[in-house]
Design a protein around this motif. Structure first.
Motif, PDB file in Angstrom:
ATOM      1  N   GLY A  89      47.598  76.089  47.489  1.00  0.00           N
ATOM      2  CA  GLY A  89      47.417  77.373  46.833  1.00  0.00           C
ATOM      3  C   GLY A  89      46.383  77.331  45.719  1.00  0.00           C
ATOM      4  O   GLY A  89      45.764  78.336  45.398  1.00  0.00           O
ATOM      5  N   GLN A  90      46.208  76.177  45.143  1.00  0.00           N
ATOM      6  CA  GLN A  90      45.217  76.091  44.068  1.00  0.00           C
ATOM      7  C   GLN A  90      43.880  75.573  44.571  1.00  0.00           C
ATOM      8  O   GLN A  90      42.824  76.028  44.162  1.00  0.00           O
ATOM      9  CB  GLN A  90      45.751  75.162  42.977  1.00  0.00           C
ATOM     10  CG  GLN A  90      47.054  75.689  42.386  1.00  0.00           C
ATOM     11  CD  GLN A  90      47.568  74.805  41.281  1.00  0.00           C
ATOM     12  OE1 GLN A  90      47.779  73.610  41.473  1.00  0.00           O
ATOM     13  NE2 GLN A  90      47.780  75.386  40.132  1.00  0.00           N
ATOM     14  N   PRO A  93      41.489  78.101  47.453  1.00  0.00           N
ATOM     15  CA  PRO A  93      40.618  79.150  46.911  1.00  0.00           C
ATOM     16  C   PRO A  93      39.556  78.596  45.964  1.00  0.00           C
ATOM     17  O   PRO A  93      38.442  79.121  45.891  1.00  0.00           O
ATOM     18  CB  PRO A  93      41.580  80.086  46.167  1.00  0.00           C
ATOM     19  CG  PRO A  93      42.896  79.417  46.155  1.00  0.00           C
ATOM     20  CD  PRO A  93      42.898  78.333  47.157  1.00  0.00           C
ATOM     21  N   ASP A  94      39.888  77.535  45.265  1.00  0.00           N
ATOM     22  CA  ASP A  94      38.915  76.949  44.349  1.00  0.00           C
ATOM     23  C   ASP A  94      37.710  76.413  45.119  1.00  0.00           C
ATOM     24  O   ASP A  94      36.558  76.608  44.724  1.00  0.00           O
ATOM     25  CB  ASP A  94      39.589  75.812  43.585  1.00  0.00           C
ATOM     26  CG  ASP A  94      38.764  75.376  42.400  1.00  0.00           C
ATOM     27  OD1 ASP A  94      38.492  76.241  41.534  1.00  0.00           O
ATOM     28  OD2 ASP A  94      38.374  74.204  42.341  1.00  0.00           O
ATOM     29  N   LEU A  96      36.770  77.371  48.085  1.00  0.00           N
ATOM     30  CA  LEU A  96      36.049  78.500  48.680  1.00  0.00           C
ATOM     31  C   LEU A  96      35.133  79.138  47.642  1.00  0.00           C
ATOM     32  O   LEU A  96      34.015  79.527  47.946  1.00  0.00           O
ATOM     33  CB  LEU A  96      37.035  79.533  49.226  1.00  0.00           C
ATOM     34  CG  LEU A  96      37.814  79.084  50.464  1.00  0.00           C
ATOM     35  CD1 LEU A  96      38.872  80.106  50.829  1.00  0.00           C
ATOM     36  CD2 LEU A  96      36.871  78.861  51.638  1.00  0.00           C
ATOM     37  N   ALA A  97      35.617  79.240  46.416  1.00  0.00           N
ATOM     38  CA  ALA A  97      34.788  79.790  45.348  1.00  0.00           C
ATOM     39  C   ALA A  97      33.577  78.887  45.122  1.00  0.00           C
ATOM     40  O   ALA A  97      32.445  79.350  44.962  1.00  0.00           O
ATOM     41  CB  ALA A  97      35.597  79.923  44.058  1.00  0.00           C
ATOM     42  N   ARG A 101      28.734  78.622  45.818  1.00  0.00           N
ATOM     43  CA  ARG A 101      27.648  78.137  44.945  1.00  0.00           C
ATOM     44  C   ARG A 101      27.027  76.845  45.431  1.00  0.00           C
ATOM     45  O   ARG A 101      25.934  76.489  45.022  1.00  0.00           O
ATOM     46  CB  ARG A 101      28.203  77.878  43.532  1.00  0.00           C
ATOM     47  CG  ARG A 101      28.640  79.101  42.842  1.00  0.00           C
ATOM     48  CD  ARG A 101      29.184  78.789  41.448  1.00  0.00           C
ATOM     49  NE  ARG A 101      29.998  79.916  41.066  1.00  0.00           N
ATOM     50  CZ  ARG A 101      31.313  79.903  41.023  1.00  0.00           C
ATOM     51  NH1 ARG A 101      31.983  78.808  41.273  1.00  0.00           N
ATOM     52  NH2 ARG A 101      31.964  80.986  40.699  1.00  0.00           N
ATOM     53  N   ALA A 156      47.832  83.927  50.299  1.00  0.00           N
ATOM     54  CA  ALA A 156      46.847  83.476  49.319  1.00  0.00           C
ATOM     55  C   ALA A 156      46.150  84.611  48.585  1.00  0.00           C
ATOM     56  O   ALA A 156      45.691  84.431  47.462  1.00  0.00           O
ATOM     57  CB  ALA A 156      45.790  82.590  49.995  1.00  0.00           C
ATOM     58  N   ARG A 159      49.452  87.170  47.602  1.00  0.00           N
ATOM     59  CA  ARG A 159      50.407  86.294  46.960  1.00  0.00           C
ATOM     60  C   ARG A 159      51.832  86.831  47.078  1.00  0.00           C
ATOM     61  O   ARG A 159      52.603  86.793  46.116  1.00  0.00           O
ATOM     62  CB  ARG A 159      50.014  86.034  45.492  1.00  0.00           C
ATOM     63  CG  ARG A 159      48.601  85.432  45.368  1.00  0.00           C
ATOM     64  CD  ARG A 159      48.084  85.457  43.946  1.00  0.00           C
ATOM     65  NE  ARG A 159      48.972  84.757  43.062  1.00  0.00           N
ATOM     66  CZ  ARG A 159      48.925  83.464  42.822  1.00  0.00           C
ATOM     67  NH1 ARG A 159      48.021  82.720  43.407  1.00  0.00           N
ATOM     68  NH2 ARG A 159      49.761  82.900  41.995  1.00  0.00           N
TER      69      ARG A 159
ATOM     70  N   PRO B  93      37.243  84.685  45.531  1.00  0.00           N
ATOM     71  CA  PRO B  93      37.944  83.395  45.649  1.00  0.00           C
ATOM     72  C   PRO B  93      38.099  82.681  44.309  1.00  0.00           C
ATOM     73  O   PRO B  93      39.094  81.993  44.075  1.00  0.00           O
ATOM     74  CB  PRO B  93      37.067  82.577  46.609  1.00  0.00           C
ATOM     75  CG  PRO B  93      35.825  83.346  46.800  1.00  0.00           C
ATOM     76  CD  PRO B  93      36.047  84.738  46.374  1.00  0.00           C
ATOM     77  N   ASP B  94      37.146  82.879  43.431  1.00  0.00           N
ATOM     78  CA  ASP B  94      37.240  82.244  42.123  1.00  0.00           C
ATOM     79  C   ASP B  94      38.435  82.774  41.338  1.00  0.00           C
ATOM     80  O   ASP B  94      39.190  82.017  40.721  1.00  0.00           O
ATOM     81  CB  ASP B  94      35.948  82.521  41.351  1.00  0.00           C
ATOM     82  CG  ASP B  94      35.822  81.644  40.135  1.00  0.00           C
ATOM     83  OD1 ASP B  94      35.804  80.408  40.314  1.00  0.00           O
ATOM     84  OD2 ASP B  94      35.764  82.175  39.015  1.00  0.00           O
ATOM     85  N   LEU B  96      41.070  84.173  42.641  1.00  0.00           N
ATOM     86  CA  LEU B  96      42.304  83.747  43.323  1.00  0.00           C
ATOM     87  C   LEU B  96      42.642  82.314  42.922  1.00  0.00           C
ATOM     88  O   LEU B  96      43.813  81.971  42.726  1.00  0.00           O
ATOM     89  CB  LEU B  96      42.140  83.849  44.833  1.00  0.00           C
ATOM     90  CG  LEU B  96      42.057  85.285  45.381  1.00  0.00           C
ATOM     91  CD1 LEU B  96      41.718  85.264  46.861  1.00  0.00           C
ATOM     92  CD2 LEU B  96      43.357  86.027  45.135  1.00  0.00           C
ATOM     93  N   ALA B  97      41.624  81.477  42.819  1.00  0.00           N
ATOM     94  CA  ALA B  97      41.868  80.099  42.388  1.00  0.00           C
ATOM     95  C   ALA B  97      42.422  80.091  40.974  1.00  0.00           C
ATOM     96  O   ALA B  97      43.368  79.368  40.642  1.00  0.00           O
ATOM     97  CB  ALA B  97      40.569  79.293  42.454  1.00  0.00           C
TER      98      ALA B  97
END
Lengths: 191, 191
Positions: A89-90, A93-94, A96-97, A101, A156, A159, B93-94, B96-97
């Motif tokens: 869960g953490q 998404p991190d 993906l973010a 970049r 996700a 939530r 996504p950022d 969400l993270a």
């Protein structure tokens, strides 16, 4: 020692995210010196890509329950268990973010996720075609999008808790949607 | 001036993400002093929550195309356009993270997303029930999960391009899946 460092990478990713994570903190958490980490990976990026692709890209065996609905239900079960894990869960998404970049992270994730999904989708749809449950033109990619997409969205993004009843209904809906012949396109569709 | 700061918050979020973002950088980008930002929001967290909830929670009017398939297709079109925007691809996504670590961000996102989704889902399903396209027990939440989940999965997780043909097929599938009566549960289902 490599295993301790790999575990520390996951813990740090979950705790602070890729952006704020440092090789120093990973080494500290693993109880090793900074040079022990640098000896294995030249940079934070290489380290994370290596550790994560090792886990994300692992071979998920295609289920073989004897029905499309059963196969979809089993994939949902495996995916729900993975997504409910606090680390997933953490970290997911991190990453993906970060992928937005960092092209190297994007390529690694894309390859691992797309290949895994393609393999699973093709296996369960081919089995369903053989059993006569769906037509031979069934889109395997769409099949897994329909199952995993709502699950990911629910867990996700929204939530919200995912119950056994939700997974049951989702599997029913996906199996039904794939089994039905596509209707003729409505004349009043939106564009 | 508030508008310039709001725009700068989005640009900074996209460029470096919540974790690495600073009030100083936002002020610099907006061409204002740090105190101008602090006068509006006491902290980075408050600033981001305020700016983001203003956008995420805005009222999306429910489509009214005359068919369930058309309504779903229009929602998919709006969502795909939003998700394809480079800012969305980085910021969503950022956040969400970050939500996994920061309960205030989680609550804000959950409220905005769930309320928006619930409103849209109930409106289009109620219209479809009135037209006799689906039964009165149709699950409005599931309806939007089925439409938005695969779309988000495809664009934001698999990072694959979404074509008009994909959106057409997804709308067909969702409308079909909802219109069909649920089959009796198979005896050989997986658990």
């Amino acid at each position: 020692m490599t295993e301790a460092i790999r575990a520390a990478v996951f813990d740090e990713l979950a705790a602070v995210g890729y952006g704020r994570m440092s090789i120093e903190a990973v080494a500290r958490r693993a109880g090793v010196g900074k040079t022990a980490v640098y000896r294995r990976w030249p940079s934070k990026l290489q380290m994370v890509i290596d550790v994560v692709s090792d886990v994300v890209g692992y071979d998920v065996p295609a289920p073989d329950t004897g029905s499309l609905r059963g196969d979809v239900r089993m994939i949902l079960d495996i995916a729900a268990r993975a997504l409910r894990h606090p680390l997933a869960g953490q970290i997911v998404p991190d990453l993906l973010a970060e992928a937005a970049r960092t092209p190297d992270i994007a390529r690694t994730l894309e390859r691992a996720l797309r290949d895994t999904q393609r393999g699973l989708g093709e296996a369960i749809v081919a089995a369903a075609v053989t059993r006569g449950e769906v037509g031979p033109a069934t889109d395997a990619g769409m099949a897994l999008d329909l199952a995993l997409g709502p699950l990911y969205w629910h867990i996700a993004v929204l939530r919200e808790p995912v119950t056994k009843s939700y997974l049951d209904r989702l599997a029913d809906t996906v199996a039904t949607a794939l089994a039905v012949p596509r209707p003729p396109r409505a004349a009043d569709e939106a564009h």
